[in-house]
Design a protein around this motif. Structure first.
Motif, short mmCIF file in Angstrom:
data_model
loop_
_atom_site.label_atom_id
_atom_site.label_comp_id
_atom_site.label_asym_id
_atom_site.label_seq_id
_atom_site.Cartn_x
_atom_site.Cartn_y
_atom_site.Cartn_z
N ILE A 12 0.86 -1.18 0.00
CA ILE A 12 0.00 0.00 0.00
C ILE A 12 0.90 1.23 0.00
CG2 ILE A 12 -1.70 1.34 1.30
CD1 ILE A 12 -2.78 -1.35 2.36
N VAL A 13 0.59 2.17 -0.89
CA VAL A 13 1.32 3.42 -1.00
C VAL A 13 0.38 4.53 -0.55
CG1 VAL A 13 2.53 5.00 -2.55
CG2 VAL A 13 2.62 2.52 -2.97
N PHE A 14 0.70 5.14 0.59
CA PHE A 14 -0.15 6.22 1.09
C PHE A 14 0.18 7.52 0.39
CE2 PHE A 14 -0.35 3.17 4.61
CZ PHE A 14 -1.72 3.08 4.73
N THR A 15 -0.86 8.29 0.10
CA THR A 15 -0.75 9.54 -0.64
C THR A 15 -1.89 10.46 -0.25
OG1 THR A 15 -0.73 10.47 -2.87
CG2 THR A 15 -2.00 8.47 -2.57
N HIS A 16 -1.78 11.73 -0.59
CA HIS A 16 -2.88 12.66 -0.35
C HIS A 16 -3.84 12.69 -1.53
CE1 HIS A 16 -0.06 14.60 2.72
NE2 HIS A 16 -0.94 13.87 3.35
N ASP A 17 -3.44 12.16 -2.69
CA ASP A 17 -4.31 12.08 -3.88
C ASP A 17 -3.96 10.79 -4.61
OD1 ASP A 17 -5.57 12.26 -6.37
OD2 ASP A 17 -5.15 14.40 -6.58
N GLN A 18 -4.68 9.72 -4.27
CA GLN A 18 -4.30 8.41 -4.80
C GLN A 18 -4.41 8.33 -6.32
OE1 GLN A 18 -7.25 6.43 -2.36
NE2 GLN A 18 -8.09 5.42 -4.17
N GLY A 19 -5.38 9.01 -6.93
CA GLY A 19 -5.50 8.99 -8.38
C GLY A 19 -4.29 9.62 -9.05
N GLY B 242 -1.27 10.10 -7.70
CA GLY B 242 -0.07 9.32 -7.42
C GLY B 242 0.03 8.09 -8.29
N ALA B 243 -1.08 7.38 -8.43
CA ALA B 243 -1.09 6.16 -9.24
C ALA B 243 -0.87 6.49 -10.71
CB ALA B 243 -2.40 5.41 -9.05
N ARG B 244 -1.51 7.55 -11.21
CA ARG B 244 -1.33 7.94 -12.62
C ARG B 244 0.11 8.37 -12.89
NH1 ARG B 244 -6.19 10.06 -11.62
NH2 ARG B 244 -5.40 12.15 -11.38
N ASP C 210 11.60 11.86 -7.19
CA ASP C 210 10.52 11.95 -6.21
C ASP C 210 9.16 11.83 -6.86
OD1 ASP C 210 12.37 12.36 -4.18
OD2 ASP C 210 12.19 14.54 -4.26
N SER C 211 8.26 11.13 -6.19
CA SER C 211 6.86 11.08 -6.62
C SER C 211 6.19 12.36 -6.13
CB SER C 211 6.17 9.86 -6.03
OG SER C 211 5.95 10.04 -4.64
N PRO C 212 4.98 12.66 -6.62
CA PRO C 212 4.30 13.88 -6.17
C PRO C 212 4.10 13.93 -4.66
CG PRO C 212 3.23 13.03 -8.13
CD PRO C 212 4.25 12.00 -7.70
N GLU C 213 3.95 12.78 -4.01
CA GLU C 213 3.73 12.77 -2.56
C GLU C 213 5.02 12.66 -1.77
OE1 GLU C 213 3.36 9.45 -4.79
OE2 GLU C 213 1.45 10.40 -4.41
#
Length: 126
Positions: free
Chosen positions: A9-16, A18-20, A108-111
């Motif tokens: 599981i990858v926690f993020t503030h905007d899962q859509g 982050g996944a995209r 770095d990813s957005p989160e």
């Protein structure tokens, strides 16, 4: 017994978003939806399941083994998005590394997760 990695599981503030981002940068299919998750599937069916949280995100490290051609494509996609790449996980040296006779880079990813792509597994020589 064979042990195979299945998912995380990858926690993020905007899962859509982050996944995209991950799917787009790595050239993977669109994320799918499973329960509360936006799912990015990689080789052998393993997946990164993105989940939104309002909590503080603790940056995690995710590394992906890819081919030389895929590396060039990822590098191009990151450049198009103006995402900085680094040769080291501390992100002190810009660019790519050539460990074990392959290439690698961190970004770095957005989160704020630390993502890495490598073309040779560490310790494989070269």
């Amino acid at each position: 017994m064979t042990v195979e990695f299945n998912h995380t599981i990858v926690f993020t503030h905007d899962q859509g978003a982050g996944a995209r981002f991950l799917a787009d940068v790595l050239g993977l299919p669109e994320p799918t939806r499973f329960g509360p998750f936006d799912v990015v599937t990689v080789a052998h069916g393993a997946s990164l399941d993105f989940m939104t949280t309002s909590d503080r995100i603790t940056p995690q490290h995710y590394a992906f083994l890819i081919s030389e051609d895929e590396f060039d494509a990822v590098d191009q996609r990151l450049a198009e998005r103006n995402v900085a790449t680094y040769a080291d996980p501390q992100r002190t040296t810009k660019g790519i590394n050539t460990r074990d006779g392959g290439r690698g880079m961190y970004f770095d990813s957005p989160e704020g997760h630390i993502l890495e792509v490598i073309t040779r597994p560490y310790g494989s020589g070269g």
